[in-house]
Enzyme design. Sequence first.
Site, PDB file in Angstrom:
ATOM      1  N   LYS A 140      27.758  44.837 -13.216  1.00 33.96           N
ATOM      2  CA  LYS A 140      29.073  44.119 -13.327  1.00 33.96           C
ATOM      3  C   LYS A 140      29.571  44.054 -14.810  1.00 33.96           C
ATOM      4  O   LYS A 140      28.508  43.464 -15.454  1.00 33.96           O
ATOM      5  CB  LYS A 140      29.244  42.736 -12.669  1.00 33.96           C
ATOM      6  N   THR A 157      36.841  31.765 -13.639  1.00 31.47           N
ATOM      7  CA  THR A 157      35.852  32.817 -13.113  1.00 31.47           C
ATOM      8  C   THR A 157      34.754  32.361 -12.390  1.00 31.47           C
ATOM      9  O   THR A 157      33.829  33.106 -12.081  1.00 31.47           O
ATOM     10  CB  THR A 157      35.581  33.703 -14.399  1.00 31.47           C
ATOM     11  N   GLY A 187      32.512  31.748  -9.572  1.00 36.37           N
ATOM     12  CA  GLY A 187      32.246  32.231  -8.102  1.00 36.37           C
ATOM     13  C   GLY A 187      32.608  33.801  -8.143  1.00 36.37           C
ATOM     14  O   GLY A 187      32.762  34.308  -7.289  1.00 36.37           O
ATOM     15  N   THR A 188      32.826  34.338  -9.322  1.00 36.71           N
ATOM     16  CA  THR A 188      33.240  35.615  -9.422  1.00 36.71           C
ATOM     17  C   THR A 188      32.212  36.537  -8.728  1.00 36.71           C
ATOM     18  O   THR A 188      32.369  37.469  -7.895  1.00 36.71           O
ATOM     19  CB  THR A 188      33.546  35.995 -10.729  1.00 36.71           C
ATOM     20  N   GLY A 189      30.978  36.340  -9.110  1.00 35.29           N
ATOM     21  CA  GLY A 189      29.772  37.234  -8.616  1.00 35.29           C
ATOM     22  C   GLY A 189      29.550  36.872  -7.094  1.00 35.29           C
ATOM     23  O   GLY A 189      29.533  37.891  -6.534  1.00 35.29           O
ATOM     24  N   CYS A 190      29.544  35.624  -6.635  1.00 39.05           N
ATOM     25  CA  CYS A 190      29.488  35.325  -5.409  1.00 39.05           C
ATOM     26  C   CYS A 190      30.604  36.080  -4.496  1.00 39.05           C
ATOM     27  O   CYS A 190      30.111  36.525  -3.519  1.00 39.05           O
ATOM     28  CB  CYS A 190      29.604  33.764  -5.105  1.00 39.05           C
TER      29      CYS A 190
HETATM   30  O1  PXL Z   1      27.734  32.005  -9.630  1.00 40.31           O
HETATM   31  C1  PXL Z   1      26.269  31.892  -9.332  1.00 40.31           C
HETATM   32  C2  PXL Z   1      26.236  30.758  -8.438  1.00 40.31           C
HETATM   33  C3  PXL Z   1      25.757  31.011  -6.976  1.00 40.31           C
HETATM   34  N1  PXL Z   1      25.325  29.815  -6.257  1.00 40.31           N
HETATM   35  C4  PXL Z   1      25.713  28.507  -6.314  1.00 40.31           C
HETATM   36  C5  PXL Z   1      26.143  28.375  -7.664  1.00 40.31           C
HETATM   37  C6  PXL Z   1      26.538  29.574  -8.685  1.00 40.31           C
HETATM   38  C7  PXL Z   1      27.080  29.131  -9.799  1.00 40.31           C
HETATM   39  O2  PXL Z   1      27.450  28.004 -10.347  1.00 40.31           O
HETATM   40  O3  PXL Z   1      26.700  27.154  -8.001  1.00 40.31           O
HETATM   41  C8  PXL Z   1      25.362  27.768  -5.601  1.00 40.31           C
END
Ligand code: PXL
Length: 276
Positions: free
Chosen positions: A177, A211, A213-216
């Site tokens: 990414k 942004t 939570g973007t990767g999740c």
């Molecule tokens: O963005 C990665 C991530 C994954 N999981 C949890 C998070 C975060 C970022 O803060 O809190 C629980």
Amino acid sequence: MIPPAALTIAGSDSGGAAGIQADLKTFAALGVYGTSAITAVTAQNTLGVKSATYLDPTMVAEQISAVLADTPIRSIKTGMLATTAIVEAVAWSISETGLPLIVDPVIVATSGARLLDMDALDAYRSLLFPLATVITPNAEELAVLLGQPSGSIGTIDALRVGAVALADRTGSTIVAKGGHLSPVDHVLTDLVVFGDEIVELRQPYVMTRNTHGTGCTFSAAIAAYCARGVDLLHGIAQAQDYVHRSIAGAASWQIGAGHGPLNHFDWPSATGAQHR
Ligand code: PXL
């Protein structure tokens, strides 16, 4: 007809933006029934992670086995796994399923908080990557996974070299990414290394702090399209487009004083709600 189902194995974000909460919203938005195995509970808001409690690896394994024993799961994603013992428990719990597995190698939060013990990288490499259909590192995670210095991947060319190296080592499809790199001509590029092919996926760069939570969301969207039976490369491209729309749709939101969440449901369209 029943909806396809997917499983996320990840941490809880009390602030609702990332982790399990982002994953379940993404599954729902994309027409997939979501199940979850929680690995860790974080006390968190848009400004950062205040504290975290890790679940007992046995409890993580029990959640996974309860879901797999009863729900027709079609794909799995992993997010925050926190410790070596949890990575091991997850790998053992899913190794026999043969299901598409999307591994988001969560190491550090947007706010800079550590979400993985450094000694857990070995367990990722030896136990989880061999099961992974897709691995979705950002530039920093890619550097860490390759054993390179932090900050060493700062250009699209370095990202491409790193992504090919990780693909060679793992045999998985790599989605590297580019969102943390400086945009070139207002364009954001993510790279997919898919067998011998390298595909560049581009989107207009959206200038916003929201942004978190973007990767999740990206990895959950790939899992959702896999669960729906979309072929992998198209699923990845559609997932990237979904992330782009979710970021664009929340660009002017002010939820919290820090990095706010995405707009997973294209609100306010079709809800009847008035958003001020
Ligand atoms: O963005 C990665 C991530 C994954 N999981 C949890 C998070 C975060 C970022 O803060 O809190 C629980």
